[in-house]
Design an enzyme around this catalytic site. Structure first.
Site, PDB file in Angstrom:
ATOM      1  N   GLN A 123      39.125  46.619  36.884  1.00 39.00           N
ATOM      2  CA  GLN A 123      38.048  46.599  37.874  1.00 39.00           C
ATOM      3  C   GLN A 123      37.534  47.991  38.242  1.00 39.00           C
ATOM      4  O   GLN A 123      36.452  48.121  38.781  1.00 39.00           O
ATOM      5  CB  GLN A 123      38.524  45.854  39.120  1.00 39.00           C
ATOM      6  CG  GLN A 123      38.776  44.378  38.849  1.00 39.00           C
ATOM      7  CD  GLN A 123      39.272  43.631  40.068  1.00 39.00           C
ATOM      8  OE1 GLN A 123      40.460  43.598  40.331  1.00 39.00           O
ATOM      9  NE2 GLN A 123      38.380  43.033  40.818  1.00 39.00           N
ATOM     10  N   HIS A 161      32.139  41.673  26.393  1.00 41.74           N
ATOM     11  CA  HIS A 161      31.336  42.172  25.270  1.00 41.74           C
ATOM     12  C   HIS A 161      30.802  41.042  24.389  1.00 41.74           C
ATOM     13  O   HIS A 161      29.698  41.122  23.878  1.00 41.74           O
ATOM     14  CB  HIS A 161      32.157  43.136  24.406  1.00 41.74           C
ATOM     15  CG  HIS A 161      32.474  44.409  25.122  1.00 41.74           C
ATOM     16  ND1 HIS A 161      33.456  45.280  24.725  1.00 41.74           N
ATOM     17  CD2 HIS A 161      31.949  44.958  26.245  1.00 41.74           C
ATOM     18  CE1 HIS A 161      33.521  46.301  25.560  1.00 41.74           C
ATOM     19  NE2 HIS A 161      32.608  46.125  26.490  1.00 41.74           N
ATOM     20  N   ARG A 172      48.114  50.418  45.954  1.00 45.79           N
ATOM     21  CA  ARG A 172      48.443  49.428  44.930  1.00 45.79           C
ATOM     22  C   ARG A 172      47.399  49.488  43.817  1.00 45.79           C
ATOM     23  O   ARG A 172      46.220  49.250  44.065  1.00 45.79           O
ATOM     24  CB  ARG A 172      48.483  48.021  45.555  1.00 45.79           C
ATOM     25  CG  ARG A 172      48.723  46.950  44.542  1.00 45.79           C
ATOM     26  CD  ARG A 172      48.925  45.545  45.125  1.00 45.79           C
ATOM     27  NE  ARG A 172      49.133  44.642  44.015  1.00 45.79           N
ATOM     28  CZ  ARG A 172      48.386  43.575  43.743  1.00 45.79           C
ATOM     29  NH1 ARG A 172      47.407  43.210  44.560  1.00 45.79           N
ATOM     30  NH2 ARG A 172      48.623  42.850  42.681  1.00 45.79           N
ATOM     31  N   HIS A 224      47.609  42.879  35.814  1.00 47.06           N
ATOM     32  CA  HIS A 224      46.505  42.410  36.641  1.00 47.06           C
ATOM     33  C   HIS A 224      45.388  41.921  35.713  1.00 47.06           C
ATOM     34  O   HIS A 224      44.295  42.471  35.680  1.00 47.06           O
ATOM     35  CB  HIS A 224      46.030  43.522  37.588  1.00 47.06           C
ATOM     36  CG  HIS A 224      45.286  43.011  38.793  1.00 47.06           C
ATOM     37  ND1 HIS A 224      45.670  43.273  40.083  1.00 47.06           N
ATOM     38  CD2 HIS A 224      44.181  42.246  38.898  1.00 47.06           C
ATOM     39  CE1 HIS A 224      44.842  42.700  40.934  1.00 47.06           C
ATOM     40  NE2 HIS A 224      43.907  42.074  40.234  1.00 47.06           N
ATOM     41  N   GLU A 238      48.771  37.142  40.759  1.00 45.76           N
ATOM     42  CA  GLU A 238      48.145  35.824  40.867  1.00 45.76           C
ATOM     43  C   GLU A 238      48.270  34.971  39.609  1.00 45.76           C
ATOM     44  O   GLU A 238      47.254  34.619  38.982  1.00 45.76           O
ATOM     45  CB  GLU A 238      46.673  35.965  41.269  1.00 45.76           C
ATOM     46  CG  GLU A 238      46.465  36.670  42.588  1.00 45.76           C
ATOM     47  CD  GLU A 238      45.045  36.528  43.129  1.00 45.76           C
ATOM     48  OE1 GLU A 238      44.193  35.938  42.451  1.00 45.76           O
ATOM     49  OE2 GLU A 238      44.798  37.001  44.256  1.00 45.76           O
ATOM     50  N   ASN A 255      48.627  37.325  48.290  1.00 40.31           N
ATOM     51  CA  ASN A 255      47.184  37.591  48.351  1.00 40.31           C
ATOM     52  C   ASN A 255      46.517  36.407  49.022  1.00 40.31           C
ATOM     53  O   ASN A 255      46.747  35.264  48.613  1.00 40.31           O
ATOM     54  CB  ASN A 255      46.578  37.691  46.945  1.00 40.31           C
ATOM     55  CG  ASN A 255      47.010  38.940  46.202  1.00 40.31           C
ATOM     56  OD1 ASN A 255      47.771  39.756  46.715  1.00 40.31           O
ATOM     57  ND2 ASN A 255      46.535  39.085  44.973  1.00 40.31           N
ATOM     58  N   TYR A 290      42.672  35.069  51.057  1.00 37.42           N
ATOM     59  CA  TYR A 290      41.287  35.406  51.421  1.00 37.42           C
ATOM     60  C   TYR A 290      40.656  34.411  52.385  1.00 37.42           C
ATOM     61  O   TYR A 290      39.837  34.760  53.204  1.00 37.42           O
ATOM     62  CB  TYR A 290      40.427  35.511  50.151  1.00 37.42           C
ATOM     63  CG  TYR A 290      40.744  36.778  49.372  1.00 37.42           C
ATOM     64  CD1 TYR A 290      40.005  37.938  49.574  1.00 37.42           C
ATOM     65  CD2 TYR A 290      41.805  36.832  48.496  1.00 37.42           C
ATOM     66  CE1 TYR A 290      40.304  39.111  48.904  1.00 37.42           C
ATOM     67  CE2 TYR A 290      42.128  38.007  47.821  1.00 37.42           C
ATOM     68  CZ  TYR A 290      41.368  39.145  48.032  1.00 37.42           C
ATOM     69  OH  TYR A 290      41.682  40.310  47.383  1.00 37.42           O
ATOM     70  N   GLU A 315      47.172  41.626  49.084  1.00 35.02           N
ATOM     71  CA  GLU A 315      45.699  41.652  49.134  1.00 35.02           C
ATOM     72  C   GLU A 315      45.204  40.792  50.281  1.00 35.02           C
ATOM     73  O   GLU A 315      45.743  39.707  50.517  1.00 35.02           O
ATOM     74  CB  GLU A 315      45.068  41.061  47.859  1.00 35.02           C
ATOM     75  CG  GLU A 315      45.063  41.960  46.671  1.00 35.02           C
ATOM     76  CD  GLU A 315      44.377  41.319  45.468  1.00 35.02           C
ATOM     77  OE1 GLU A 315      43.405  40.556  45.650  1.00 35.02           O
ATOM     78  OE2 GLU A 315      44.830  41.582  44.343  1.00 35.02           O
TER      79      GLU A 315
END
Ligand code: NOJ
Length: 490
Positions: free
Chosen positions: A37, A57, A95, A140, A185, A325, A327, A394
């Site tokens: 990322q 790609h 992290r 990751h 995750e 994590n 959200y 996260e």
């Protein structure tokens, strides 16, 4: 009406107490990123393509804005700037993740790419020089494409390759890195990568590929944990843990069907990985349901692979903390019109998720701000897994980046942190650290650069990838210093 009442009751139980508004002194705060990322330099200095290079790609239309991580935040070259930002924020730890393809371009242990090793050594040294503790994620999501061509995580041999890669990382960096996370995750890796065609490698094999992937990931994680435990822990004295993701699930109505399916779904969505590690083996409800559906669908045995007794023992207990994590929260209801003939992870549960339009929105339509959900979730984890030590790896919120004055993000963090404090003080949940996602805006997977999670804005139109603090930087800096999420604590 009943729905509204239900939420009102939950909300009214959530009162923040003045006496408990500060995090303990030894509580750790940090921020996170991941290699694909932010790093860019996708083919520089000997790095080989990962499944994300390959996907972006070969199928750019798969990404909302058609873009990729070829340059991203250019952190491969700008890591010193990143560390300056971390310093400015005053974090205890950072992290980040290692790109397997930078260290082992063939995917295998046969060739080490020393330029890649040098990059991570430089980053780690720069962090330590600034008194920032590195927390390193081994995986990751950027699997070497060479390994994907052998079936990726659906191939059990991946356990071996991951073990060799992990051992090498402990050898190379373990004198300086004391916080390791194995897999980020795993549920997302498997469901979105092998179950439904969303994340790389973008396969459509729901109800089969996802379970095979999960089985390998659990064994690979346990292997890395044991390697660390047996060969490195004594000298290196670090901690190693898995990072699981959980978006809390709330029954949509008070009907027995919704309450029951919600509990079942929690076991599929979180217990799938948490149960083998904390309790031993997959959740019973998952084993039973997948077996029952598989039989009805004409499979000779369950689509959910089976662990041997030896494997159950080997995996149980392989995490020093629960890396968490989270959200948002979702509503869950039972799906009556479920077609039992259809093979699929969601059909195995027989549920649907939605959200309450009354909950405060973010730029991600499904991701509402639900801090009281976080508190309920923490309590459930505590009760289900015998009070594990939780480390938030996260938590964050996306906007579309139109303003540097990101007041909604500040509000999000403040409310989340208040809920975490309440969990610690009122529900006796053990939480020892908190990580904000993310240090800066970056490549948000299939959303490309459309969703912005950063505390720092990154100008992706400029070759310099100029970083600029948003208003949330000042809020976080104060929080990290005072451990107080609200205006004043004293
Ligand atoms: C979880 C993932 O670990 C991270 O890579 C991603 O950017 C954030 N969630 C936000 O979606």
């Amino acid at each position: 009406m009943r729905l509204l009442l239900f939420h009102h009751i939950v909300l009214s139980g959530y009162i923040f107490s003045e006496a408990t508004k500060k995090f303990p002194d030894n509580f750790k705060f940090g921020v996170a990123t991941s290699s694909y990322q932010i790093e860019g330099a996708w083919d520089k200095d000997g790095k080989s393509p990962s499944i994300w290079d390959h996907l972006t790609h070969t199928r750019p239309w798969h990404i909302e804005d058609g873009r990729n991580g070829d340059i991203a935040c250019d952190s491969y070259y700008k890591y010193k700037e990143d560390v300056r930002m971390l310093k400015e924020l005053g974090v205890d730890f950072y992290r980040f993740s290692i790109a397997w393809t930078r260290i082992l371009p063939s995917g295998f242990i046969n060739t080490i790419n020393w330029d890649g090793v040098k990059y991570y050594n430089n980053l780690i040294d720069e962090l330590l020089k600034n008194n920032i503790e590195p927390m390193v994620t081994l995986y990751h999501w950027d699997l070497p494409q060479t390994l994907q061509e052998l079936g990726g995580w659906t191939n059990p041999i991946m356990e071996e390759y991951f073990a060799e890669y992990a051992r090498l990382c402990f050898k190379l960096f373990g004198d300086k890195v004391k916080l390791w996370t194995t897999i980020n995750e795993p549920r997302l890796v498997c469901l979105m990568g092998y179950g439904i065609n969303v994340m790389a490698p973008a396969y459509n094999n729901t109800g089969i590929g996802d379970y095979l992937c999960g089985h390998t990931l659990l064994k690979a994680h346990a292997r890395a944990y044991h390697i660390y435990d047996d060969e490195f822990r004594k000298d290196q004295k670090g901690k190693i843990f898995i990072v699981l993701e959980f978006q809390w699930l709330i029954p949509k109505t008070n009907s027995t069907a919704d309450i029951n399916v919600t509990e079942t779904a929690r076991h599929f969505m979180f217990g799938w990985f948490a149960n083998p590690i904390y309790l031993g083996n997959y959740p019973k409800v998952m084993i039973d349901l997948v077996a029952e559906r598989s039989a009805k669908q004409g499979f000779p045995k369950s689509r959910l692979p089976k662990f041997t007794e030896k494997e159950i023992d080997y995996i149980k207990g392989t995490t020093d903390f629960l890396g968490l994590n989270t959200y948002t929260s979702f509503l869950t209801n039972s799906e009556e019109f479920y077609d039992y003939k259809m093979v699929g992870f969601e059909n195995d549960i027989g549920f649907q998720i939605s959200h309450d339009p009354a909950w405060e929105a973010t730029a991600q339509p499904q991701f509402k701000i639900v801090p009281w959900g976080t508190r309920q979730m923490l309590k459930w984890i505590k009760e289900t897994y015998d009070s594990p030590e939780i480390f938030f790896t996260e938590n964050g919120m996306a906007d579309n980046g139109t303003s540097l004055d990101d007041q909604l993000r500040i509000k999000f963090y403040r409310e989340q942190l208040k809920a975490v404090l309440d969990s610690m003080h009122k529900d006796d949940v053990k939480v020892s650290g908190y990580t904000a996602w993310s240090l800066m805006d970056n490549f948000e997977w299939v959303s490309g650069y459309n969703l912005k999670f950063g505390l720092y804005h990154v100008d992706f139109t400029s070759p310099n990838r100029t970083r600029t603090p948003k208003s949330s930087v000042a809020y976080m800096r104060k929080l990290f210093k005072t451990h107080c999420p609200i205006e004043e604590c004293e």
